[in-house]
Scaffold this motif. Structure first.
Motif, PDB file in Angstrom:
ATOM      1  N   PRO A  54       0.802  -1.110   0.212  1.00 47.27           N
ATOM      2  CA  PRO A  54      -0.045   0.267  -0.126  1.00 47.27           C
ATOM      3  C   PRO A  54       0.868   1.467  -0.263  1.00 47.27           C
ATOM      4  CG  PRO A  54       0.253  -0.998   1.849  1.00 47.27           C
ATOM      5  CD  PRO A  54       1.044  -1.867   1.502  1.00 47.27           C
ATOM      6  N   PRO A  81      -4.824   1.022  -1.957  1.00 45.82           N
ATOM      7  CA  PRO A  81      -5.033   1.420  -0.643  1.00 45.82           C
ATOM      8  C   PRO A  81      -3.577   2.799  -0.326  1.00 45.82           C
ATOM      9  CG  PRO A  81      -4.871  -0.959  -0.223  1.00 45.82           C
ATOM     10  CD  PRO A  81      -4.183  -1.143  -1.609  1.00 45.82           C
ATOM     11  N   LEU A  83      -2.527   4.933   3.104  1.00 48.40           N
ATOM     12  CA  LEU A  83      -2.428   4.255   4.850  1.00 48.40           C
ATOM     13  C   LEU A  83      -1.722   6.190   5.133  1.00 48.40           C
ATOM     14  CD1 LEU A  83      -3.255   3.315   7.206  1.00 48.40           C
ATOM     15  CD2 LEU A  83      -0.882   2.448   6.785  1.00 48.40           C
ATOM     16  N   LEU A 110      -6.715   5.708   6.058  1.00 46.17           N
ATOM     17  CA  LEU A 110      -6.771   4.453   5.387  1.00 46.17           C
ATOM     18  C   LEU A 110      -7.640   4.722   4.234  1.00 46.17           C
ATOM     19  CD1 LEU A 110      -5.543   2.106   4.267  1.00 46.17           C
ATOM     20  CD2 LEU A 110      -7.443   1.032   5.329  1.00 46.17           C
ATOM     21  N   ALA A 113      -8.958   0.787   1.349  1.00 46.72           N
ATOM     22  CA  ALA A 113      -9.190  -0.621   2.266  1.00 46.72           C
ATOM     23  C   ALA A 113      -9.332  -1.908   1.071  1.00 46.72           C
ATOM     24  CB  ALA A 113      -9.119  -0.687   3.325  1.00 46.72           C
ATOM     25  N   THR A 141      -2.303  -2.111   8.636  1.00 45.82           N
ATOM     26  CA  THR A 141      -1.291  -1.931   8.074  1.00 45.82           C
ATOM     27  C   THR A 141      -1.613  -2.983   7.590  1.00 45.82           C
ATOM     28  OG1 THR A 141       0.197  -0.477   9.081  1.00 45.82           O
ATOM     29  CG2 THR A 141       1.232  -1.384   7.111  1.00 45.82           C
ATOM     30  N   ALA A 144      -4.622  -3.455   5.446  1.00 44.69           N
ATOM     31  CA  ALA A 144      -4.163  -2.874   4.681  1.00 44.69           C
ATOM     32  C   ALA A 144      -3.515  -3.554   3.461  1.00 44.69           C
ATOM     33  CB  ALA A 144      -3.524  -1.199   4.528  1.00 44.69           C
ATOM     34  N   TYR A 145      -2.995  -4.690   3.601  1.00 46.45           N
ATOM     35  CA  TYR A 145      -2.140  -5.110   2.537  1.00 46.45           C
ATOM     36  C   TYR A 145      -2.606  -6.337   2.243  1.00 46.45           C
ATOM     37  CZ  TYR A 145       2.975  -3.824   3.549  1.00 46.45           C
ATOM     38  OH  TYR A 145       3.930  -2.537   2.781  1.00 46.45           O
TER      39      TYR A 145
END
Lengths: 248, 248, 248, 248, 248, 248, 248, 248
Positions: A54, A81, A83, A110, A113, A141, A144-145
């Motif tokens: 991201p 995404p 962040l 974020l 997502a 995080t 988000a990945y």
């Protein structure tokens, strides 16, 4: 000239030889492509493209308008995404004025997502309730990945049975992030219990002689369990990135 | 009671209920199984069994006879490689008197090295020639695990072109171990160039203000490249173990 | 791909377009040109070519044969001075076996020292006689660069008149290297007396509370005199290189 | 007695012998000339006269009235720029009440800024947007000296291509100021890419294990690139002064 | 599986064999019994049961609601004292909303304080009035354990007669807690005067060169009096727990 | 005047009033009684008398003849054990020339070791075989005090089952000495498992980032297990003395 | 120009006006008088003349011939004592070849020791026998100054009665030098007992957590006794010089 | 029993023998006389009586009422000056409610300041205007002792002529207090210029790499000028006390 791999370079050169591009164009493209300059920042599209990461912006020390410009650039030219970590209310306000409402969680902001999609059983373990904020940043995080991390809280070694009761989770995970302050002993214990990669995150929340995490980070580096690796103090974001590198 | 997982415990309990074993026997087995006590050491067979690791013995601070007893125990009751690191001539002599000639390399003594068999393209990179000894230990340990690591030496960032000339190796590896002293900048640069896991190993060989690796280890932890992880100073063995965890 | 400047790259690309070279050849040349790989080291011809520096080899941690290979490579493919610093007797022996007798001085081994030729009045000042070895290394490196430095010894601030008696030398120099242990106060005093660049070199020779130069280096960085710059502990070689950068 | 050079002293003595002045007068002049005592401060006119420096006042720890007195004295008896760094709103108010409106920028207050006049191509490079405030102070001070510095922002080594895209600026500068937090690797990389003086400024803005710049400053001192010099943490002003010494 | 002792395990297994419980039940009980999971915390009933300790909650870093949940759980399932240390007004408010008014003292919140009942003459000594807050926390914790500690305040070694005037208290105590900042010399002096256990508590209240207790804690560890033991900086709670371990 | 308790003083004064002694005599006795001056040392008989401790002499830094004089004095005027710790061969030779052969073990020299007589179940636990020397010193000192300590070796937390297999020993001991290097996590784990006093001894034998025990000692002080106390690095003797204070 | 006081300068100027000297001569005398340059050292006659100090040469880091040249110069042009501290056998040999036999004591070499002549009751106190070498250097330096110091050995605070037995010596001295390692508590205790100046000398001989004197020096600086001053680690010579400044 | 000297003890004993007092009375008097216990503090009358010191109360960490009680006790039972240092407005208010208006200056509160009466020419020197607050505390304390100190401000070594212009003051003083932050070089320079005692006071006001005075205090301890002594960071009060000890 930029860190493109040889095959990309060769393609460019072949295009040049074939007359499909000019020398000036090649120089220009190589220099300009991978990032954009906005408002005093060099926004790195390259990293996200290359690594499936991201786009991430570290909030502290940035002017609110800078944050807004960077996020705007990232949203405009990417699809993944975005962040912003450790974001201040002023930064949130400035960014949302440009980019619309984002997801506010774990001290972060974020956009876009992903739904859970990435394979890999990631376990985030904390030693105490004081380590929660760092774990929150790490979990967000990871999400988000595209991971769906599980979490095991408040299982520090002073009450070992709390950890051992969840032993199956520890031994079956594909990667374990251990978040602990004080003497950080939990990382060593987890490292001895499982064969997966263990990423230790020292936190600054201890007291007594932990010196804002300095003792903790050194103790984790000196761990008696082989093959544990360590990231910086309170760096939940970095630990998530390390997991993403390991579980590609 | 030992860190066995629930299913093992349940099996034991089922055996007990079925009369296939006694309560005393269960207590005894649970307590005794995973290790052996020889000459003041508790030899851990469990770790190797569970994690596919070579058996490893850290040499410094052990009496030569202790080394010999431990290696003897490991060779007698296991079938995988056995590695003694940072071994002294006296320890070599004592061990070889018991276990016969081993492979002496990189400051280690190795028995039953496997042929290369484990998948995974591991790259070991050093910043300078002074980092060689740590890299040697790392490479030998990786080989004991069954990897066939490649190596890229003396490519510190003061002459960036040396690294960039091998960019394809860096970007294609499954894991990169970066071994550097001084300010450790190579880890950050490599971390920015590739998407694979990067394990940074600080070395104690610097001068100027590196304070025997203390500056280096902290600098690597403070790296601006996301997702880099760090092991202890000069810990080539530990870095190899971390790789083995990541590339299971 | 290497840090060549745009015009070099453009020339290569023009050659490619004009058919004077092939794409494969360009990739090969870019990757291979600036250094040579010998005996586990990547010898950097590039630096010397680009910066007019002498070729320098830092001795500690290198195998004698490595030193010999590197020096041999440097002498074979360059024409300027070649300097090995902090060289051991074993390294001297190995190098001289390959390269013939060099100039042994100041803990270094020097080949092809130039006669004094480079403009610039450089003054090397020491606070005490214990700082001599570091000053010797600095002076020899400066001479290898073609400077003819002057030297002012044992003029620490506890006897301020010793420095003030030579005030004209201090105020007229084009660059001043101040080498001091203990609290390093001489750097601040010199910095206040002259307008030229002052490079402060902390030494490890102090006692009391100087902690092998750690106190000294921090004290010099905290100097109350504006515009002083600092290099690492005992780094006489580095100070000379800094002077060479400043007086191009 | 003051650090005047021998020729000045000799002139005074010749005047004395010739009856053009008295012994009392000589003592008085020597003692009184180079500075003025105002409001508990000893204002140093001497430095500016001798070194062509702007008059500079470090704000922190000074009472607002002290600042005003010092600036008033400097403006009354000199003709060059006068700079107050890290000034508080209270100090600004007190100074402007005495000296009229100044230029407020980069946390500083500047009077009588010169137009760009001084030769020398100075490049100020930052690793991240968090390093901007230190760069601002550096740039303003350079401008007060009469330089017209260029600036390259947010080109930290985790995205090496951002720096390499501007390689020509780096290699052509007469002096490069590298401002970075975290592990400070940018200084080493820049030092390896150019032959000009490189002044490294560690910043306190990092996290993880940078300990408010302590790690960064030591890492920069331990840099593997030869001839880099370092100033104190966040000391953008000092770096500009160092440049001014080097490019006289 | 949890740290129950062998006899408990054997009892469970015997129950299993006798058909008084099932294998599933045993696994469930072993894993679940000793703690409860509430609001992100793993509340440890086990410790209090096993060690006769009061239930203790360390306030800093916990959300007010978390504190309330944990205290509620502890009060619901136990019968002994419950202590929240270093509690904030927000935490007090949240806890009291759930648990009713507690005893607020010494920066703590205490429920169900026992009357004095536990044998053992404990003396809490401070070097200066600045050490009072730490002593207060220690005394309250001791009282929660059932001790009736005595206290001797402001008897630092700079006025040795103040301590010596109370020598009989020092020599007759069953345990002495010495609370001191600065150089912590009082611990050494007390250690030389009595034969009972001496627990040294460094405080962060000093100045000069005590670096928030870092100097003090190291000085106490380096004490010339044999058999003194040390706890972390400002850790009055920990010292009380140590006393409770010693005077069971 | 010396730290005699009030009753002793009162007796002396009563004797004085009754004419059984003179004022001069009282002053003399009070000043002279508790120690003897031999060969530059003040031998402290008082401590042993008051505390039931063995007489102990710390070897390092003492001249061999000084050791001999002190031991001679101690043997001549006392009846209990006399222990010289960390003794050199030269010191052994000098002492034995005066005092005859002693018991040489654990780097110590012991005279008049008592048979086991003192109640109290003391367990000495080490994390690794490298911690043996410190444990040896601790065990010998405990034996000199009259204890019969048990020992549990090489049970570091990286293989937690090794410790848990001996859980009954840990939970039943009256005092536990935990000797560990590296991150010292074993102390926290043991502290969580038992209710007895835990004395943590950091050792200097680690590597990676343990900095000769500095990391270890701070980590132990920051332990998350309540009521653990710590002694100085490698101080096995001190830990034994602490046990003796606790189990009087 | 040198740090001569105004009256000396005025005299020179008056001489100049009166034709008793020339301007060139004045410049020459002012620059040349106070020191002599021999063999790379600037020998400072000035200090001894002005301060009544013995001439002192710090041995470590000096070449034997340098020592000999400096001592020769000092003996030739002065009349007072000449002291070489921390001298090596090679330095002794070189110096005695030039200057004849000197007094070898306390790791020093002394020429022309004065008989006791200087008023002032100086007491040198050590905490333990390990501090003797530093005390020896201090005592010899004091004797070279003409003092007749008394000495009180091995009176550390763990056995407070040893110090108190000599309380009259402590309270009646004109200056007390306290030499201690470990936690340095003796300095605080002595400082509280007497009104004379107390100079604390930390020594590097401790263990546990004294880190070669680093803990000790900080602890002494943080002493709770008002008005104690501290010199560097093991600096017995410096403490004697401080006494000489105080008892002029 | 308290640190009274032998003659006082003998007098008490003589009184006892002569029937002028009882044994109980002697014990009581010895224990109770030298201090008073008020509000959790042990107020030390003894020190002031014995040493001619003003009564001093260190403000930080004390409750306002405690300050008031202590000052009340000191004023009631003594006749000399009473000084509260680093006092807060709340403490001032509480004290003045009890003791009436005092002299508020330099962050202190002073009662019964003596007129200047004590002999001794004391010079207080600061390196910069940021060091003023520490100098103010030092000067006020000296005045409370009865000294009339002179002051020399802002004469740091970066502008050496400012100091040298006042050289006569420096060389003629009976004691010099040097107050400096940053690298603290002024202490070394002053130490080399004068023969009187020099007390160096490091301040926390620096930046760059002074780490709140930690660098400064170590640099001063490592000073190349012999016989300088050092007190703790910002400890202007302590320096004044040290002067009072030296100039009795």
């Amino acid at each position: 000239m930029a860190p493109v791999d040889d095959s990309t370079l060769r393609q460019l050169l072949d295009d040049l030889v074939a007359g499909r591009t000019s020398a000036d164009e090649v120089v220009a493209r190589l220099s300009r492509l991978p990032f954009a300059e906005v408002d005093g920042a060099s926004v790195d599209h390259h990293r996200a493209l290359r690594q499936g990461m991201p786009e991430a912006v570290y909030g502290p020390g940035k002017m609110p308008e800078q944050c807004a410009s960077i996020v705007g650039e990232l949203l405009a030219h990417g699809t993944g995404p975005v962040l912003v970590t450790r974001v201040t209310p002023e930064q949130v306000k400035a960014v949302e004025a440009v980019a619309g409402p984002g997801l506010r969680r774990a001290g972060c902001l974020l956009y876009r997502a992903p739904g859970p999609a990435r394979a890999g059983d990631v376990l985030v373990v904390t030693a105490g309730t004081s380590d929660s904020a760092v774990a929150d940043e790490c979990v967000l995080t990871l999400e988000a990945y595209g991971f769906s991390p599980r979490r095991l809280d408040d299982v520090g070694v002073a009450g070992l049975h709390r950890l051992l009761a969840h032993l199956d989770q520890v031994t079956s995970a594909d990667a374990v992030v251990v978040i602990a302050g004080m003497e950080g002993a939990l990382a060593s214990v987890v490292g001895g219990l499982c064969a997966a990669p263990v990423i230790a995150v020292p936190t600054s929340t201890g007291y007594g002689a932990s010196f804002a995490g300095a003792t903790t980070v050194l103790a984790m580096l000196a761990s008696c369990a082989s093959g544990i690796t360590v990231v910086g103090i309170d760096n939940g974001f970095g630990a998530a990135c390390a997991v993403a590198r390991m579980l590609r």
